[in-house]
Design a protein around this motif. Structure first.
Motif, short mmCIF file in Angstrom:
data_model
loop_
_atom_site.label_atom_id
_atom_site.label_comp_id
_atom_site.label_asym_id
_atom_site.label_seq_id
_atom_site.Cartn_x
_atom_site.Cartn_y
_atom_site.Cartn_z
N SER A 25 0.83 -1.20 0.00
CA SER A 25 0.00 0.00 0.00
C SER A 25 0.87 1.25 0.00
O SER A 25 1.84 1.34 0.74
N MET A 26 0.47 2.20 -0.84
CA MET A 26 1.19 3.48 -0.91
C MET A 26 0.39 4.54 -0.19
O MET A 26 -0.85 4.56 -0.28
N PRO A 27 1.05 5.47 0.51
CA PRO A 27 0.32 6.58 1.12
C PRO A 27 -0.35 7.42 0.03
O PRO A 27 0.23 7.65 -1.03
N ALA A 28 -1.58 7.85 0.28
CA ALA A 28 -2.33 8.59 -0.73
C ALA A 28 -1.85 10.03 -0.89
O ALA A 28 -1.97 10.60 -1.98
N ASP A 29 -1.30 10.61 0.16
CA ASP A 29 -0.98 12.03 0.10
C ASP A 29 0.36 12.39 0.73
O ASP A 29 0.55 13.48 1.23
N ALA A 30 1.29 11.44 0.73
CA ALA A 30 2.59 11.68 1.35
C ALA A 30 3.66 10.82 0.70
O ALA A 30 3.35 9.86 0.01
N CYS A 31 4.90 11.19 0.95
CA CYS A 31 6.04 10.39 0.49
C CYS A 31 6.30 9.25 1.47
O CYS A 31 6.07 9.40 2.66
N GLN A 32 6.79 8.15 0.96
CA GLN A 32 7.36 7.12 1.83
C GLN A 32 8.84 7.11 1.49
O GLN A 32 9.26 6.49 0.52
N TYR A 33 9.60 7.83 2.28
CA TYR A 33 11.01 8.04 1.98
C TYR A 33 11.87 6.82 2.31
O TYR A 33 12.85 6.56 1.64
N PHE A 34 11.51 6.08 3.35
CA PHE A 34 12.26 4.90 3.76
C PHE A 34 11.40 3.66 3.64
O PHE A 34 10.19 3.71 3.83
N TRP A 35 12.06 2.54 3.37
CA TRP A 35 11.39 1.24 3.34
C TRP A 35 12.39 0.19 3.80
O TRP A 35 13.53 0.16 3.32
N ASP A 36 11.99 -0.65 4.74
CA ASP A 36 12.83 -1.75 5.22
C ASP A 36 12.50 -2.99 4.43
O ASP A 36 11.37 -3.49 4.50
N CYS A 37 13.48 -3.50 3.69
CA CYS A 37 13.26 -4.73 2.94
C CYS A 37 13.11 -5.89 3.91
O CYS A 37 14.01 -6.16 4.71
N PRO A 38 11.97 -6.60 3.85
CA PRO A 38 11.79 -7.72 4.76
C PRO A 38 12.67 -8.93 4.43
O PRO A 38 12.86 -9.80 5.26
N SER A 39 13.23 -8.96 3.22
CA SER A 39 14.06 -10.11 2.84
C SER A 39 15.50 -9.97 3.30
O SER A 39 16.07 -10.92 3.84
N CYS A 40 16.09 -8.78 3.11
CA CYS A 40 17.51 -8.63 3.46
C CYS A 40 17.75 -7.64 4.60
O CYS A 40 18.87 -7.52 5.08
N GLY A 41 16.70 -6.90 5.00
CA GLY A 41 16.84 -5.96 6.11
C GLY A 41 17.42 -4.61 5.74
O GLY A 41 17.62 -3.76 6.60
N ALA A 42 17.70 -4.38 4.46
CA ALA A 42 18.28 -3.11 4.03
C ALA A 42 17.26 -1.98 4.19
O ALA A 42 16.07 -2.16 3.95
N LEU A 43 17.74 -0.82 4.62
CA LEU A 43 16.92 0.38 4.68
C LEU A 43 17.06 1.08 3.33
O LEU A 43 18.13 1.57 2.99
#
Length: 72
Positions: A25-43
């Protein structure tokens, strides 16, 4: 008002390990600047010049960009 359907889900591909994560899911009205990969843990952060991780690594850009607006 546009008749164009705004996509609210995206598939992200991790640039570190290449794993693919569907139906995020993407935020409707904001940026998602960071994401934690659940597979490798990379930010994950967006590439230079992109507003969010969905615009950099997603199958579709974030909803604000889809409507022609800046999300930041």
């Amino acid at each position: 008002m546009s008749d164009r359907q705004i996509e609210t889900k995206s598939t992200l591909t991790c640039p570190q390990c290449g794993s693919v994560h569907h139906d995020l899911s993407m935020p409707a009205d904001a940026c998602q600047y960071f994401w934690d990969c659940p597979s490798c843990g990379a930010l994950i952060k967006p590439r230079p010049g992109d507003c969010c991780v969905f615009c950099s690594y997603g199958s579709v850009p974030c909803p604000p960009v889809q409507t022609g607006k800046s999300c930041c």
